[in-house]
Design an enzyme around this catalytic site. Structure first.
Site, PDB file in Angstrom:
ATOM      1  N   GLU A 155     -22.210   7.839   2.684  1.00  0.00           N
ATOM      2  CA  GLU A 155     -22.910   9.435   2.894  1.00  0.00           C
ATOM      3  C   GLU A 155     -21.993  10.503   2.957  1.00  0.00           C
ATOM      4  OE1 GLU A 155     -25.090   8.330   6.561  1.00  0.00           O
ATOM      5  OE2 GLU A 155     -26.040   6.839   5.611  1.00  0.00           O
ATOM      6  N   GLU A 260     -30.913   0.182   1.253  1.00  0.00           N
ATOM      7  CA  GLU A 260     -31.368   0.235   2.831  1.00  0.00           C
ATOM      8  C   GLU A 260     -32.803   0.661   2.578  1.00  0.00           C
ATOM      9  OE1 GLU A 260     -29.073   2.743   5.289  1.00  0.00           O
ATOM     10  OE2 GLU A 260     -27.344   1.963   4.469  1.00  0.00           O
TER      11      GLU A 260
HETATM   12  O1  9MR Z   1     -30.098   1.103  11.567  1.00  0.00           O
HETATM   13  C1  9MR Z   1     -28.824   1.580  12.296  1.00  0.00           C
HETATM   14  C2  9MR Z   1     -28.964   1.884  13.653  1.00  0.00           C
HETATM   15  O2  9MR Z   1     -29.343   0.602  14.413  1.00  0.00           O
HETATM   16  C3  9MR Z   1     -27.990   2.609  14.168  1.00  0.00           C
HETATM   17  O3  9MR Z   1     -28.235   3.008  15.520  1.00  0.00           O
HETATM   18  C4  9MR Z   1     -27.375   3.818  13.245  1.00  0.00           C
HETATM   19  C5  9MR Z   1     -25.970   4.249  13.827  1.00  0.00           C
HETATM   20  O4  9MR Z   1     -24.757   3.415  13.568  1.00  0.00           O
HETATM   21  O5  9MR Z   1     -27.351   3.405  11.958  1.00  0.00           O
HETATM   22  C6  9MR Z   1     -28.272   2.624  11.445  1.00  0.00           C
HETATM   23  O6  9MR Z   1     -28.171   2.217  10.102  1.00  0.00           O
HETATM   24  C7  9MR Z   1     -27.699   3.621   9.194  1.00  0.00           C
HETATM   25  C8  9MR Z   1     -26.905   3.075   8.234  1.00  0.00           C
HETATM   26  O7  9MR Z   1     -25.638   2.396   8.797  1.00  0.00           O
HETATM   27  C9  9MR Z   1     -26.581   4.022   7.082  1.00  0.00           C
HETATM   28  N1  9MR Z   1     -27.712   4.827   6.447  1.00  0.00           N
HETATM   29  C10 9MR Z   1     -28.625   5.184   7.433  1.00  0.00           C
HETATM   30  C11 9MR Z   1     -29.161   3.866   8.587  1.00  0.00           C
HETATM   31  C12 9MR Z   1     -30.097   4.326   9.239  1.00  0.00           C
HETATM   32  O8  9MR Z   1     -29.751   5.515  10.035  1.00  0.00           O
END
Ligand code: 9MR
Length: 369
Positions: A155, A260
């Site tokens: 990102e 994802e």
């Molecule tokens: O699914 C993840 C959630 O449990 C966490 O709280 C959050 C912050 O670390 O991240 C989520 O995963 C993200 C991923 O790492 C990167 N792309 C977006 C995902 C959804 O927010």
């Protein structure tokens, strides 16, 4: 002779009494791409044993949902916590899975100490590069030969195509991107390296990602694939725009991974997946707390099918499709950007049952083989 006959009958009876194994997701898509899921702590540690078994049955690739993010894995400078990442990798190995490390460089969930010195001032470019190198090298070399692919940078690009203002960009400059890929490559020359992002259907992001691939390749730096996070809603992204990005990336000579995947069925509060977005709970934005009405569920099924069709159409370009979580109850969607909603975004429902539409797709594919 008589004895042989009796044995034969006994074997036949045994075979008939064992129900045929249900076809699985990974078998259904075996000729096209890997099918993955993201693991949470309870699944990694086996507290959620039921999920563990089903994950091993249906998926042939895994990614760590949270435990390899910098604030979790290096909470203090030089103090690493591998208490979840080690069993995560071991689980993947035990089940012969393609294992993905997520993620080496991300502005979000960045360990708070990372860009600051002891006095609380921003560190110099040299120190930031050193920290970047040490973080990447420690993780990638620990799992060298065991983790097959890394989301190196996550990102880093905004929808308008500019680079996101992160501590890495501010302190190091644009070359932090190539440095990150280079450090990862040095730590494990055989590992695949990926750039991963959401809202990839937007034109600005598409063009900038293409530019990034070209820049890296022009400098001889390894990049194997672009991870297209597919966090989507019922009305975004437009499938045609998503397809344009998919083909644009593949045309640059990299693989595409759907990294994802989930489809929120709830009213859109925010598109994309900017983790820091927070909106206060509003009851009218949580319309299905007790289950989806049939017509909503059917619309979700159709959207799922249209994207599966797209992945199959481009199976020569796509090497993996990974759902962002195992079952509906586990999904980050229930709490983003509005906490406390009830969503139905994944392939398995809250009871950890494969959704009927997914079972149908599996059966159709197995029967057509
Ligand atoms: O699914 C993840 C959630 O449990 C966490 O709280 C959050 C912050 O670390 O991240 C989520 O995963 C993200 C991923 O790492 C990167 N792309 C977006 C995902 C959804 O927010």
């Amino acid at each position: 002779m008589k004895r042989q006959l009796l044995w034969g009958i006994a074997l036949l009876a045994a075979a008939c009494s064992t129900p045929p194994a249900e076809p699985t997701l990974k078998e259904a898509f075996a000729d096209e791409f890997l099918v993955g899921t993201a693991l949470n702590a309870a699944q990694i540690m086996g507290q959620d044993r039921e999920a563990q078994v089903l994950i091993a049955t249906h998926f042939n690739s895994i990614v760590a949902e949270n435990c390899m993010k910098s604030e979790e894995i290096q909470p203090e400078e030089g103090k690493f916590d591998f208490s979840l990442s080690d069993p995560f990798v071991a689980f993947g190995e035990e089940n012969d899975m393609f294992i993905i490390g997520h993620t080496l460089v991300w502005h979000s969930q960045l360990a708070p100490w990372f860009p600051f010195d002891k006095e609380g001032n921003k560190v110099s470019r040299e120190v930031m590069i050193e920290r970047l190198k040490s973080h990447i090298t420690t993780l990638v070399s620990r799992y060298r030969g065991r983790i097959q692919g890394w989301d190196v940078v996550n990102e880093a690009i905004l929808e308008d195509g500019t680079l996101r203002p992160t501590p890495f960009l501010e302190i190091i400059g644009e070359d932090y991107l190539e440095l990150a890929f280079q450090f990862a490559h040095e730590a494990d020359p055989d590992a695949e390296l990926y750039y991963n992002d959401y809202s990839m259907a937007s034109e600005g992001k598409r063009n900038r990602v293409v530019q990034l691939i070209r820049d890296l390749k022009a400098k001889g730096i390894r990049i194997d694939a672009v991870g297209m996070q597919n966090h989507m809603g019922m009305d975004y992204p437009a499938i045609e725009e998503f397809e344009k990005s998919l083909t644009a990336f593949a045309a640059e000579g990299v693989k595409v991974m759907i990294t994802e995947w989930d489809i929120t069925v709830l009213p859109t509060v925010r598109m994309g997946a900017e983790v820091s977005d927070r909106v206060a709970y509003a009851k009218q934005m949580n319309p299905y707390p007790d289950g989806m009405p049939d017509e909503v569920s059917q619309a979700w099924d159709e959207r799922l099918r249209s994207f599966v069709d797209l992945y199959e159409k481009h199976a020569d370009k796509i090497s993996r499709v990974t759902a962002w979580g195992f079952s509906d109850g586990d999904s980050w969607r229930n709490d983003w950007p509005m906490p406390g909603r009830t969503d139905y975004p994944l392939l398995f429902d809250r009871e950890k049952k494969l959704k009927p539409v997914v079972q149908e797709i599996i059966n159709e594919k197995i029967n057509n083989k």
